[in-house]
Write an enzyme that holds these catalytic residues in place. Sequence first.
Site, PDB file in Angstrom:
ATOM      1  N   GLU A  78       1.005  -0.947  -0.071  1.00 16.52           N
ATOM      2  CA  GLU A  78       0.040  -0.014   0.048  1.00 16.52           C
ATOM      3  C   GLU A  78       0.767   1.518  -0.132  1.00 16.52           C
ATOM      4  O   GLU A  78       1.731   1.408   1.110  1.00 16.52           O
ATOM      5  CB  GLU A  78      -0.942   0.046   1.489  1.00 16.52           C
ATOM      6  CG  GLU A  78      -1.703  -1.195   1.473  1.00 16.52           C
ATOM      7  CD  GLU A  78      -2.384  -1.160   2.662  1.00 16.52           C
ATOM      8  OE1 GLU A  78      -2.501  -0.363   3.609  1.00 16.52           O
ATOM      9  OE2 GLU A  78      -2.710  -2.283   3.516  1.00 16.52           O
ATOM     10  N   ASP A  94      -6.017 -10.903   7.508  1.00 11.19           N
ATOM     11  CA  ASP A  94      -5.310  -9.482   7.469  1.00 11.19           C
ATOM     12  C   ASP A  94      -3.731  -9.797   7.762  1.00 11.19           C
ATOM     13  O   ASP A  94      -3.414 -10.890   8.582  1.00 11.19           O
ATOM     14  CB  ASP A  94      -5.937  -8.506   8.281  1.00 11.19           C
ATOM     15  CG  ASP A  94      -5.866  -6.952   7.941  1.00 11.19           C
ATOM     16  OD1 ASP A  94      -4.993  -6.861   7.130  1.00 11.19           O
ATOM     17  OD2 ASP A  94      -6.429  -6.237   8.574  1.00 11.19           O
ATOM     18  N   GLU A 102      -7.091  -6.625  -0.983  1.00  6.98           N
ATOM     19  CA  GLU A 102      -6.506  -5.057  -0.683  1.00  6.98           C
ATOM     20  C   GLU A 102      -5.356  -4.876  -1.505  1.00  6.98           C
ATOM     21  O   GLU A 102      -5.561  -4.660  -2.706  1.00  6.98           O
ATOM     22  CB  GLU A 102      -6.086  -4.962   0.864  1.00  6.98           C
ATOM     23  CG  GLU A 102      -6.219  -3.306   1.074  1.00  6.98           C
ATOM     24  CD  GLU A 102      -5.655  -3.243   2.399  1.00  6.98           C
ATOM     25  OE1 GLU A 102      -5.966  -2.106   2.751  1.00  6.98           O
ATOM     26  OE2 GLU A 102      -5.401  -4.085   3.355  1.00  6.98           O
ATOM     27  N   GLU A 119      -8.853   3.755   4.081  1.00  8.22           N
ATOM     28  CA  GLU A 119      -8.318   3.685   5.702  1.00  8.22           C
ATOM     29  C   GLU A 119      -7.128   4.952   5.839  1.00  8.22           C
ATOM     30  O   GLU A 119      -7.108   5.307   7.078  1.00  8.22           O
ATOM     31  CB  GLU A 119      -7.630   2.631   5.969  1.00  8.22           C
ATOM     32  CG  GLU A 119      -8.580   1.322   5.882  1.00  8.22           C
ATOM     33  CD  GLU A 119      -7.749  -0.190   6.109  1.00  8.22           C
ATOM     34  OE1 GLU A 119      -7.257  -0.408   7.264  1.00  8.22           O
ATOM     35  OE2 GLU A 119      -7.858  -0.804   5.331  1.00  8.22           O
TER      36      GLU A 119
END
Length: 602
Positions: free
Chosen positions: A114, A353, A402, A408
């Site tokens: 990310e 996760d 993701e 987020e």
Amino acid sequence: ISMTFRNGEAIGRNPRLKKFSVEKVDEIIDAVIYKKREVIDRYNELKMQFRNYNLYFRAYDDGVAYRWETNFKSKEPVAVQSEKAEFCFAGEDHDVTVGYVRANEKDVYSQSFENEYRTINLKGMSDFWPAFTPILVEQDGIKCGITEADLEDYPGMFLRINKKTRQGLIADFAPYPVEEVQGGHNNLQSLVVKRADYTAKTKGDRTFPWRVVIIADEDKDLLNNDMVYKLASPCRINDTSWIKPGKLAWDYWNAWNIYGVDFRAGINTNTYLYYIDFAAKNGIEYVLLDEGWAESTDIMKVVPEIDLPYIIRYARLKGVSILLWGGWLPLSQKMDEALEHYAELGVKGFKVDFMDRDDQKMVNFYYRLAQKAAEHNLIIDFHGAYKPTGLQRTYPNVINFEGVYGLEYLKGDYPDMPFNDVTIPYIRMLAGPVDYTPGAMVNANKESYRGIHSIPMSQGTRAHQVALYVVFESPLNMLADSPNNYMKEQETTDFLRQIPTVFDQTVALDGKVGEYAVIAREKSDIWYLGAITNWETREITIDFSFLKEGNWQMELFRDGVNADRNGNDYKREVINVNINSKIKVSLAPGGGMAAIIRKINH
């Protein structure tokens, strides 16, 4: 291109071709849980045969791909020492749009995949930080997206600048982890402290992942590409009828922050009953219990504040399904026990996760969980995940990933999210669906935005947030905000509830990387339109030639005239259109528009 093995075997070096063959393929893939019902799979394939390996090349209209296949006689696993995959570009002036890893210097291969995208000159790429794929290179106006497909029993591919020429990219792979310790976030991760001097141990007779270059004459062509899906292994689940896409009421982004109730909101039974009531009233298929419902390091120990059997029974009576969050290591440690137990309770799947790796060991965890979850009719949403590489075709119960810089980050970070939003569809979505988690109902312009953890807001307008439900491919799509905010903004919620999460057709209408994107999708003869822009005010023209003949009615959700000052300002209106219509729509800074278009039956 080449591969080197620890036993001294090297393929691709000094090759001696034995024979070759060319095959032309023109098929239709019956897609499951995807952005279109049918995928045209049309290509020419060259198979080159050598002494104990083969090399495959495929040429599509919109890209090329190659993969190795080994035929070693050894019954023992072979160790891949290294793989060379160098992507070279003619000339000297190339722009590259890239996302770098976020990691520490001790192990650059452990990270969440990310980060914000940045567009720079290829020569200016970092020498130290590898880039995660997909990556986008522009040469003479042509866009080249580089990624991989059918990643199984092998580490994922990063890309680095070629230090010698600074005109090309070379593949980089995480070495195999040989020593790990439990730690990290809430002690639920497995942290690599030592890696081997090889990248993978695997069978001697196998195919390896596809190396993929997606090529587009126009930016908009990247918005509707199926290359990764086409190159993935076919579906391994015989009956997929139980796999249900849909929307999900989510607790974490809004910090369990419901109000106007006579109980303390938080991770407790009453709070989730409230979420379930909201979901049932608004036709939302799922409610997720995110982190905190069970002990951090033991997924079998539910916290005393949660009466999980009662929550599941209550949800079932209301027509809502329950998903559970889990850290990957606790789930891996008790996988068989957890999947069987929670499936019997009535749970419909897991959000998994904090994997934060794509070495061979982690990739194998994905496949192991996908297969075992399918045996229990459980869906999986991989969060804290590397980008998809086709697992969603092979195991369609893996419904989302993701590996994206999502909403987020607006709980406290200060990125340029509208730019990010109009970049994701051209790069990250080349790989597959995104678990971005949209749906903010508090919407701010550039000046008024603040990062607030417990009462978060979006950058950009309400219409931008609504449009993301069409623009982003996301078969399991979350409603990230508080149920109270959706109920207070019922007109917006009523519009959102109508938008499906999988479609029968997708049409890319217009766009430019980092500036704007316009996409149309069709489901059961109803069209859904989405357009988003960066922080620039923009006027777009919608050409409705994708419609069939006849009269259509469009329910339009667009930026209000004051949306540049107040992102919550929007306008909903109904307009009649047909195949010849061309309508101009103004997008505010950070703005957007969404539309639902139905045939008028008279």
